[in-house]
Motif scaffolding. Sequence first.
Motif, PDB file in Angstrom:
ATOM      1  N   MET A   1      49.533  56.595  10.420  1.00 34.89           N
ATOM      2  CA  MET A   1      48.635  56.189   9.329  1.00 34.89           C
ATOM      3  C   MET A   1      48.586  54.659   9.248  1.00 34.89           C
ATOM      4  N   THR A   2      47.408  54.105   8.909  1.00 33.23           N
ATOM      5  CA  THR A   2      47.295  52.661   8.719  1.00 33.23           C
ATOM      6  C   THR A   2      47.942  52.288   7.385  1.00 33.23           C
ATOM      7  N   LYS A   3      48.111  50.985   7.180  1.00 37.82           N
ATOM      8  CA  LYS A   3      48.668  50.506   5.909  1.00 37.82           C
ATOM      9  C   LYS A   3      47.785  50.973   4.741  1.00 37.82           C
ATOM     10  N   GLU A   4      46.470  50.915   4.940  1.00 35.36           N
ATOM     11  CA  GLU A   4      45.533  51.313   3.872  1.00 35.36           C
ATOM     12  C   GLU A   4      45.662  52.807   3.558  1.00 35.36           C
ATOM     13  N   ASP A   5      45.809  53.627   4.617  1.00 30.66           N
ATOM     14  CA  ASP A   5      45.967  55.079   4.429  1.00 30.66           C
ATOM     15  C   ASP A   5      47.231  55.371   3.624  1.00 30.66           C
ATOM     16  N   THR A   6      48.314  54.691   3.994  1.00 32.36           N
ATOM     17  CA  THR A   6      49.597  54.939   3.327  1.00 32.36           C
ATOM     18  C   THR A   6      49.511  54.547   1.863  1.00 32.36           C
ATOM     19  N   LYS A   7      48.907  53.394   1.614  1.00 31.99           N
ATOM     20  CA  LYS A   7      48.757  52.932   0.231  1.00 31.99           C
ATOM     21  C   LYS A   7      47.910  53.931  -0.572  1.00 31.99           C
ATOM     22  N   ALA A   8      46.834  54.415   0.046  1.00 35.39           N
ATOM     23  CA  ALA A   8      45.962  55.390  -0.628  1.00 35.39           C
ATOM     24  C   ALA A   8      46.724  56.673  -0.925  1.00 35.39           C
ATOM     25  N   LYS A   9      47.597  57.075   0.008  1.00 32.53           N
ATOM     26  CA  LYS A   9      48.395  58.300  -0.176  1.00 32.53           C
ATOM     27  C   LYS A   9      49.389  58.113  -1.336  1.00 32.53           C
ATOM     28  N   ILE A  10      50.033  56.939  -1.393  1.00 28.11           N
ATOM     29  CA  ILE A  10      50.968  56.652  -2.496  1.00 28.11           C
ATOM     30  C   ILE A  10      50.214  56.700  -3.829  1.00 28.11           C
ATOM     31  N   LEU A  11      49.014  56.112  -3.846  1.00 25.77           N
ATOM     32  CA  LEU A  11      48.225  56.095  -5.096  1.00 25.77           C
ATOM     33  C   LEU A  11      47.794  57.506  -5.506  1.00 25.77           C
ATOM     34  N   SER A  12      47.328  58.303  -4.540  1.00 21.41           N
ATOM     35  CA  SER A  12      46.831  59.630  -4.935  1.00 21.41           C
ATOM     36  C   SER A  12      47.978  60.542  -5.370  1.00 21.41           C
ATOM     37  N   GLU A  13      49.128  60.463  -4.679  1.00 23.40           N
ATOM     38  CA  GLU A  13      50.285  61.273  -5.106  1.00 23.40           C
ATOM     39  C   GLU A  13      50.826  60.750  -6.436  1.00 23.40           C
ATOM     40  N   GLY A  14      50.871  59.422  -6.560  1.00 26.48           N
ATOM     41  CA  GLY A  14      51.350  58.811  -7.810  1.00 26.48           C
ATOM     42  C   GLY A  14      50.447  59.191  -8.975  1.00 26.48           C
ATOM     43  N   ALA A  15      49.134  59.195  -8.752  1.00 22.73           N
ATOM     44  CA  ALA A  15      48.170  59.541  -9.809  1.00 22.73           C
ATOM     45  C   ALA A  15      48.440  60.951 -10.325  1.00 22.73           C
ATOM     46  N   ARG A  16      48.697  61.861  -9.409  1.00 23.99           N
ATOM     47  CA  ARG A  16      48.948  63.251  -9.773  1.00 23.99           C
ATOM     48  C   ARG A  16      50.232  63.372 -10.611  1.00 23.99           C
ATOM     49  N   ILE A  17      51.302  62.722 -10.133  1.00 22.46           N
ATOM     50  CA  ILE A  17      52.593  62.856 -10.820  1.00 22.46           C
ATOM     51  C   ILE A  17      52.557  62.147 -12.184  1.00 22.46           C
ATOM     52  N   VAL A  18      51.981  60.939 -12.221  1.00 29.60           N
ATOM     53  CA  VAL A  18      51.921  60.180 -13.489  1.00 29.60           C
ATOM     54  C   VAL A  18      51.037  60.905 -14.506  1.00 29.60           C
ATOM     55  N   HIS A  19      49.954  61.511 -14.030  1.00 30.56           N
ATOM     56  CA  HIS A  19      49.078  62.270 -14.937  1.00 30.56           C
ATOM     57  C   HIS A  19      49.862  63.426 -15.558  1.00 30.56           C
ATOM     58  N   ASP A  20      50.771  63.964 -14.796  1.00 29.46           N
ATOM     59  CA  ASP A  20      51.547  65.129 -15.219  1.00 29.46           C
ATOM     60  C   ASP A  20      52.718  64.750 -16.118  1.00 29.46           C
ATOM     61  N   LYS A  21      53.397  63.652 -15.783  1.00 26.87           N
ATOM     62  CA  LYS A  21      54.677  63.335 -16.438  1.00 26.87           C
ATOM     63  C   LYS A  21      54.675  62.076 -17.285  1.00 26.87           C
ATOM     64  N   GLY A  22      53.637  61.256 -17.163  1.00 29.77           N
ATOM     65  CA  GLY A  22      53.669  59.956 -17.836  1.00 29.77           C
ATOM     66  C   GLY A  22      54.186  58.888 -16.890  1.00 29.77           C
ATOM     67  N   PHE A  23      53.795  57.640 -17.125  1.00 30.71           N
ATOM     68  CA  PHE A  23      54.152  56.532 -16.233  1.00 30.71           C
ATOM     69  C   PHE A  23      55.639  56.198 -16.329  1.00 30.71           C
ATOM     70  N   GLY A  24      56.139  56.111 -17.569  1.00 28.50           N
ATOM     71  CA  GLY A  24      57.541  55.721 -17.781  1.00 28.50           C
ATOM     72  C   GLY A  24      58.518  56.725 -17.194  1.00 28.50           C
ATOM     73  N   SER A  25      58.149  58.005 -17.213  1.00 31.26           N
ATOM     74  CA  SER A  25      59.068  59.049 -16.749  1.00 31.26           C
ATOM     75  C   SER A  25      58.985  59.296 -15.247  1.00 31.26           C
ATOM     76  N   THR A  26      58.060  58.628 -14.575  1.00 33.27           N
ATOM     77  CA  THR A  26      57.900  58.842 -13.132  1.00 33.27           C
ATOM     78  C   THR A  26      58.663  57.768 -12.358  1.00 33.27           C
ATOM     79  N   GLY A  27      59.515  58.210 -11.457  1.00 34.37           N
ATOM     80  CA  GLY A  27      60.274  57.258 -10.644  1.00 34.37           C
ATOM     81  C   GLY A  27      59.536  56.922  -9.364  1.00 34.37           C
ATOM     82  N   ILE A  28      59.758  55.713  -8.879  1.00 42.14           N
ATOM     83  CA  ILE A  28      59.104  55.262  -7.642  1.00 42.14           C
ATOM     84  C   ILE A  28      59.516  56.168  -6.473  1.00 42.14           C
ATOM     85  N   GLN A  29      60.813  56.527  -6.446  1.00 40.61           N
ATOM     86  CA  GLN A  29      61.313  57.346  -5.343  1.00 40.61           C
ATOM     87  C   GLN A  29      60.597  58.702  -5.279  1.00 40.61           C
TER      88      GLN A  29
END
Lengths: 194, 194
Positions: free
Chosen positions: B1-29
Amino acid sequence: MTKEDTKAKILSEGARIVHDKGFGSTGIQEILNAAGVPKGSFYFYFKSKEDFGLELIDFYMEFILSRMDGHFNNLTLTPMARLKAFFSDIMGFCTSTGCKDGCPIGNMAQELGCVSDGFRRKVAHSMETMKFRICQCVSEARNIGEIDESFDPEKLAAFILDSWEGALLRMKANRSIEPLVLFQEMVFDRLLRC
Amino acid sequence: MTKEDTKAKILSEGARIVHDKGFGSTGIQEILNAAGVPKGSFYFYFKSKEDFGLELIDFYMEFILSRMDGHFNNLTLTPMARLKAFFSDIMGFCTSTGCKDGCPIGNMAQELGCVSDGFRRKVAHSMETMKFRICQCVSEARNIGEIDESFDPEKLAAFILDSWEGALLRMKANRSIEPLVLFQEMVFDRLLRC
């Protein structure tokens, strides 16, 4: 201080910090520091951070319901005038704190509604309680012809609560009282014509 | 994956988890695990968790605005019918996800409005953008007499947005679509009579 005094101090300091920063971003140590309570003693008072959060909801609700009761029990005003007085009172409170904090129950709902079912149920129950008080005012207003009899009091109370919570949300984002002023204009002047 | 693909993947997975749990409760790991990205590489893509949160707001807004545009550009419908179609669409989306997530922008506003001024301004700007799109619909509706000309389009758009955000908040707490159905009834049938 007694055990009860210390617990009350942790709750009141915690309420202030969590209202300001959100539950997830507030550390237990930060609350203990503000309350002047020794490190490590938190679990003497609360089973967990979640248990503390559940008691915090009770703490916030006590404040809100006492403000509601103060206005809703004022029988020198008409039912709708009591409701308007309550919202004006909270608007004054929001202005005095720089329009930055929003509704503590709304904050908990938004932040923790998905995290724990215990939280979600408690927040939902708190919202039902607020809705019920508003509904009593609205029913009385309908009975004396202060608002149109075609309004279903329970639905109207729920809509008033929802649009108020949404206005508080935008107030917090914009640091401006404008959404709350708009709420009053749209709900009381335009929708209810009272 | 390119750097852009990886960043997009982190954002889309992060969006899903943060939407579900809240920003403060979501860990980077947790986000990196979901995205299948090696531990420790987060700071290659984002300066900080806050920087990630700011990009997350753009990610959420792209989704919301594409849904809005899809309906608001549909000139086969009247302006108010377009607006109703948008809200019905989101109601369908909320029903399909169990009424549990609320508005991602509202969540960020409630949770982070006080934490960082950068967040607050970005969330406020996002809300203004949504309001502006709704205002365009409402203005057009007013121009063709679909709603009463005494409504100020900008105020009305703001009130629609606020009461929608509040309805989403109670939906999330109650896990029920009822607040959104009520929003439609009170705003379109009772307030705007359209």
